[in-house]
Design a protein around this motif. Structure first.
Motif, PDB file in Angstrom:
ATOM      1  N   PRO A  18       0.805  -1.226   0.000  1.00  0.00           N
ATOM      2  CA  PRO A  18       0.000   0.000   0.000  1.00  0.00           C
ATOM      3  C   PRO A  18       0.835   1.273   0.000  1.00  0.00           C
ATOM      4  O   PRO A  18       0.409   2.298  -0.526  1.00  0.00           O
ATOM      5  CB  PRO A  18      -0.816  -0.113   1.295  1.00  0.00           C
ATOM      6  CG  PRO A  18      -0.842  -1.566   1.608  1.00  0.00           C
ATOM      7  CD  PRO A  18       0.444  -2.141   1.097  1.00  0.00           C
ATOM      8  N   SER A  21       1.054   3.161  -3.286  1.00  0.00           N
ATOM      9  CA  SER A  21      -0.097   3.786  -3.947  1.00  0.00           C
ATOM     10  C   SER A  21      -0.039   5.312  -3.814  1.00  0.00           C
ATOM     11  O   SER A  21      -0.532   6.030  -4.668  1.00  0.00           O
ATOM     12  CB  SER A  21      -1.404   3.240  -3.371  1.00  0.00           C
ATOM     13  OG  SER A  21      -1.498   3.560  -2.007  1.00  0.00           O
ATOM     14  N   ARG A  83      -2.580 -10.447  -1.297  1.00  0.00           N
ATOM     15  CA  ARG A  83      -3.394  -9.569  -0.451  1.00  0.00           C
ATOM     16  C   ARG A  83      -4.131 -10.361   0.620  1.00  0.00           C
ATOM     17  O   ARG A  83      -4.300  -9.895   1.745  1.00  0.00           O
ATOM     18  CB  ARG A  83      -4.381  -8.786  -1.324  1.00  0.00           C
ATOM     19  CG  ARG A  83      -3.641  -7.789  -2.196  1.00  0.00           C
ATOM     20  CD  ARG A  83      -4.560  -6.765  -2.840  1.00  0.00           C
ATOM     21  NE  ARG A  83      -3.761  -5.709  -3.431  1.00  0.00           N
ATOM     22  CZ  ARG A  83      -3.827  -5.342  -4.710  1.00  0.00           C
ATOM     23  NH1 ARG A  83      -4.686  -5.936  -5.514  1.00  0.00           N
ATOM     24  NH2 ARG A  83      -3.058  -4.388  -5.173  1.00  0.00           N
TER      25      ARG A  83
END
Ligand code: ZN
Length: 139
Positions: A18, A21, A83
């Motif tokens: 993450p 991002s 994930r």
């Protein structure tokens, strides 16, 4: 592929994490400077960060690389598995596209969970053509 080597910092970058991002511009700058390379063939990779497919790295130049021709289905399955594992074990224990020292495999392990006992996840495509499947098995 989801993992690239940053030659400037000599670290592995997993684009699925993450943290990237919000850091896409940094990744793109490294890529433009050829600082990001494939762990298998050491050739530069580009950042593919579109709307449809999961963000990933792709070789800048077509060449022979064991992970140069991965299907979108395999990549997607790997991202989903990663994930899911992160949701179970936390990102610090999970990695993708792991090479094991001293173990000759046809391609890296798709997902890896480190702990007291390590878990390796290897995704097989059922439509893998027999010669390729044999290559994996004998690897
Ligand atoms: Zn490569």
């Amino acid at each position: 592929m989801y993992k690239a080597i940053n030659q400037l910092t000599e670290t592995e970058i997993i684009i699925l994490e993450p943290t990237w991002s919000g850091n896409l511009e940094q990744l793109r700058r490294w890529s433009q400077n050829d600082a990001l390379v494939c762990q298998e063939c050491q050739q530069p990779v580009r950042v593919r960060a579109g709307e449809v497919r999961t963000w990933h790295f792709a070789h800048k130049h077509r060449q022979n690389c064991v992970i140069g021709n991965e299907s979108p289905q395999l990549l997607q399955a790997r991202a989903l598995l990663y994930r899911w594992l992160v949701s179970k074990f936390g990102s610090e224990r999970v990695t993708v596209e792991k090479r094991l020292p001293d173990v000759e495999l046809a391609r890296p392990i798709d997902c890896w969970v480190a702990g007291e006992v390590n878990f390796a996840y290897w995704i097989f495509e059922t439509n893998l053509k027999p010669p390729n499947r044999d290559a994996v098995r004998s690897g």
